[in-house]
Design a protein around this motif. Structure first.
Motif, mmCIF file in Angstrom:
data_model
loop_
_atom_site.group_PDB
_atom_site.id
_atom_site.type_symbol
_atom_site.label_atom_id
_atom_site.label_comp_id
_atom_site.label_asym_id
_atom_site.label_seq_id
_atom_site.Cartn_x
_atom_site.Cartn_y
_atom_site.Cartn_z
ATOM 1 N N GLY A 122 0.809 -1.218 0.000
ATOM 2 C CA GLY A 122 0.000 0.000 0.000
ATOM 3 C C GLY A 122 0.840 1.266 0.000
ATOM 4 N N GLN A 123 2.036 1.211 0.592
ATOM 5 C CA GLN A 123 2.911 2.383 0.625
ATOM 6 C C GLN A 123 3.322 2.773 -0.802
ATOM 7 O OE1 GLN A 123 4.399 3.999 3.671
ATOM 8 N NE2 GLN A 123 2.461 3.139 4.346
ATOM 9 N N GLU A 125 1.794 1.796 -3.549
ATOM 10 C CA GLU A 125 0.594 2.119 -4.331
ATOM 11 C C GLU A 125 0.147 3.550 -4.085
ATOM 12 O OE1 GLU A 125 -2.498 -0.726 -3.701
ATOM 13 O OE2 GLU A 125 -1.708 -1.978 -5.314
ATOM 14 N N ALA A 126 0.180 3.965 -2.829
ATOM 15 C CA ALA A 126 -0.212 5.339 -2.526
ATOM 16 C C ALA A 126 0.720 6.311 -3.229
ATOM 17 C CB ALA A 126 -0.187 5.569 -1.017
ATOM 18 N N ALA A 127 2.005 5.994 -3.242
ATOM 19 C CA ALA A 127 2.973 6.873 -3.900
ATOM 20 C C ALA A 127 2.738 6.921 -5.406
ATOM 21 C CB ALA A 127 4.398 6.409 -3.590
ATOM 22 N N ARG A 128 2.474 5.757 -5.992
ATOM 23 C CA ARG A 128 2.199 5.734 -7.435
ATOM 24 C C ARG A 128 0.926 6.497 -7.740
ATOM 25 N NH1 ARG A 128 1.642 -0.264 -8.213
ATOM 26 N NH2 ARG A 128 1.294 0.090 -10.417
ATOM 27 N N LEU A 132 4.004 9.784 -8.397
ATOM 28 C CA LEU A 132 5.448 9.621 -8.308
ATOM 29 C C LEU A 132 5.905 8.544 -9.292
ATOM 30 C CD1 LEU A 132 4.706 10.942 -5.463
ATOM 31 C CD2 LEU A 132 6.843 9.970 -4.679
ATOM 32 N N GLY A 133 7.058 8.777 -9.896
ATOM 33 C CA GLY A 133 7.616 7.802 -10.832
ATOM 34 C C GLY A 133 8.323 6.678 -10.081
ATOM 35 N N GLN A 136 11.205 7.648 -7.831
ATOM 36 C CA GLN A 136 10.753 8.396 -6.662
ATOM 37 C C GLN A 136 10.077 7.480 -5.652
ATOM 38 O OE1 GLN A 136 8.358 11.326 -8.820
ATOM 39 N NE2 GLN A 136 9.782 12.922 -8.183
ATOM 40 N N ILE A 140 12.062 7.586 -2.326
ATOM 41 C CA ILE A 140 11.475 8.450 -1.304
ATOM 42 C C ILE A 140 10.609 7.664 -0.331
ATOM 43 C CG2 ILE A 140 10.019 10.478 -0.905
ATOM 44 C CD1 ILE A 140 10.700 11.375 -3.760
ATOM 45 N N VAL A 141 9.943 6.634 -0.832
ATOM 46 C CA VAL A 141 8.968 5.945 0.012
ATOM 47 C C VAL A 141 9.429 4.548 0.442
ATOM 48 C CG1 VAL A 141 6.607 5.038 0.109
ATOM 49 C CG2 VAL A 141 7.053 7.266 -0.941
ATOM 50 N N PRO A 144 13.712 4.167 2.009
ATOM 51 C CA PRO A 144 13.949 4.682 3.367
ATOM 52 C C PRO A 144 13.317 3.794 4.443
ATOM 53 C CG PRO A 144 13.281 6.462 1.919
ATOM 54 C CD PRO A 144 13.105 5.189 1.143
ATOM 55 N N GLN A 145 12.148 3.243 4.142
ATOM 56 C CA GLN A 145 11.522 2.350 5.115
ATOM 57 C C GLN A 145 12.231 1.001 5.144
ATOM 58 O OE1 GLN A 145 7.164 2.419 5.459
ATOM 59 N NE2 GLN A 145 7.146 3.952 3.844
#
Ligand SMILES: Nc1ncnc2c1ncn2[C@@H]1O[C@H](COP(=O)(O)OP(=O)(O)OP(=O)(O)O)[C@@H](O)[C@H]1O
Ligand SMILES: [Mg+2]
Lengths: 224, 251
Positions: A122-123, A125-128, A132-133, A136, A140-141, A144-145
């Motif tokens: 989901g992390q 998917e939310a970014a897409r 975000l490409g 990214q 970015i998402v 880092p996690q």
């Protein structure tokens, strides 16, 4: 009987300093190259995925000694490739680092991939969904996690790397194991002590690393 | 009227088919959502509601058919697709706030990285939006520190920060404790009143009755009914919709 500890005779600190330098440079390089590899490994481009997984399979299954010796004999002596350094000693130092990076990065990559798997889909998917490409989303998402969840495994990789740097003595880099070999040959009456000193030296290097990164690992853990 | 001065529908799906392996999940779906309309998608579990929703911004690729957003066909993977997604807001059942970033950073992220907005402007907009959804005082916290209702409102603010042309909601209140459902529905109702085009998958019949212009009922990958809430709730035509409503409305 401790007269061989005289720094005039054997440069114990100097040798361990070379070990530390090998470790630090190799760690930085492995982290960078390992991150790039994992990016390729999860990339939507089939050729990149193929390259990364072929590279990892090949390098991981090659003994480290073979890689390090190949860096010196094949790259330098046969192909004339060097990275830096004027003297043979210096050139081999940097070629050893190249070998350690090539090898250790595969472990960094596999740790990171396990870390990526701990990040809920989901992390990404939310970014897409926000536009975000791929780079990214990853940079970015997801990464880092992922990094935060693999500090402990990465610290094991780092500790293994510290010990693996002893292989550099195979191509004449004057790090701790190289000096140890010299001392065991010359000081055969104090051989146990020599071993003990070097074992202790490595514990001094690796134990704080493990403790520090264990603490960091708890500190940066992502709460869900 | 000519083609040129007819505004295209915000969402247009024509003969869309989607399979998961052998499973036919969207069966020849044709659906138009005009601008400003609020469409609620109802249907039993597994009927393809989420898949429909996710197909619209291509989180789920389709096997055949055409999907257009604001007159533009969905691009294939890549930069253009990312551009389209930036214009389509999406709110998930499980919130999906970025767990390693504070609430305000969650809201600022895409405007900065995708719209290349200046940080200070992005922060100002983000705070306004958080104010609007009533959680400005939570801005510096991390998602895990918020209640579900607060997290979902933050997720709505995050989507709105991109100034989307249309908002998709996939069961936005299904993961919430009952006492938090209304705070999220209130935000959505306000958004609907302000004229946002919305496609909402939900089991909240109150929202469907009050905020929707239109109800689409899905079953087994088909759109079985497409009616006003009034018509749908008082006089459903199909047996499947009657069956569905009898199960929903009795409790
Ligand atoms: N990634 C997937 N892989 C395989 N099958 C899937 C996948 N996602 C959904 N399905 C199947 O597709 C069908 C439709 O799923 P979908 O999630 O769209 O239903 P839904 O109407 O949203 O249901 P619910 O109300 O439970 O959320 C279901 O049978 C589901 O099991
Ligand atoms: Mg669903």
């Amino acid at each position: 009987m401790f007269d061989f500890l005289d720094p005039q005779e054997y440069d114990l600190l100097g040798a361990f300093w070379v070990t530390v330098q090998l470790t630090v440079y190799s760690a930085i390089g492995s982290l960078i190259w390992g991150t790039i590899l994992v990016g390729m490994r999860v990339s939507p481009v089939p050729m990149m995925r193929g390259f990364a997984s072929a590279y990892i399979t090949l390098v991981r299954n090659t003994p480290l000694t073979v890689i390090i010796v190949a860096c010196s004999l094949v790259l330098k002596d046969t192909l004339g490739f060097t990275i830096a350094g004027e003297t043979v000693e210096d050139q081999n130092f940097w070629l050893a680092i190249l070998g350690f990076v090539a090898y250790t990065s595969t472990f960094v990559c596999e740790s990171l991939r396990a870390g990526i798997n701990t990040v809920p889909v989901g992390q990404a998917e939310a970014a897409r969904a926000l536009g975000l490409g791929f780079n990214q989303v990853l940079g970015i998402v997801v990464l880092p996690q992922a990094f935060r969840s693999v500090v402990a495994p990465l610290s094991s990789v780092l500790i293994a790397l510290t010990k693996n740097t002893t292989v550099a003595s195979a191509i004449g880099v004057a790090e701790a194991a190289w000096l140890m070999k010299e001392m065991t040959e010359n000081e055969s009456d104090a051989i146990l002590l020599v071993f003990a000193i070097f074992a202790l030296g490595f514990v001094v290097l690796t134990l704080p690393t493990g403790l520090l990164l264990g603490w960091v690992s708890r500190k940066v853990a992502v709460k869900r | 009227m000519t083609e040129a001065n007819t505004a295209p529908p915000m969402i247009r799906m024509v003969e869309v088919d989607k399979y998961f392996g052998p499973l036919h999940v969207l069966k020849n779906i044709t659906l138009e959502v005009p601008r400003g309309q609020v469409v609620v998608v109802l249907g039993p579990s597994g009927s393809g509601k989420s898949t429909l929703c996710r197909a619209i911004n291509r989180l789920e690729p389709i096997n055949s058919g055409v999907i257009e957003v604001d007159g533009k066909p969905l691009p294939a993977e890549g930069r253009e697709l990312a551009g389209l997604r930036a214009d389509v807001g999406m709110v998930f059942q499980s919130f999906n706030l970025f767990a390693h970033k504070t609430i305000v950073d969650n809201v600022m992220l895409a405007p900065i990285k995708v719209r290349k907005m200046a940080k200070s402007d992005a922060r100002r907009t983000a705070m306004e939006l958080l104010e609007r959804v009533g959680i400005a005082n939570q801005a510096e916290k991390y998602p895990a520190q918020l209640s579900g209702g607060q997290q979902q409102r933050a997720a709505i603010a995050r989507a709105l920060a991109m100034k989307p042309k249309v908002m998709l909601f996939d069961e936005p209140t299904s993961a919430l404790d009952p006492e938090m459902i209304n705070e999220v529905l209130d935000v959505m109702t306000t958004l609907a009143e302000e004229g946002m085009t919305m496609l909402v998958v939900t089991h909240e019949m109150g929202f469907a009755r009050n905020a929707a212009n239109r109800v689409v009922f899905m079953s087994d990958g088909d759109i079985v009914e497409d009616a006003t809430p009034q018509e749908f709730f008082t006089a459903p035509k199909s047996a499947r919709a009657k069956d569905f409503l009898s199960k929903i409305l009795t409790h």
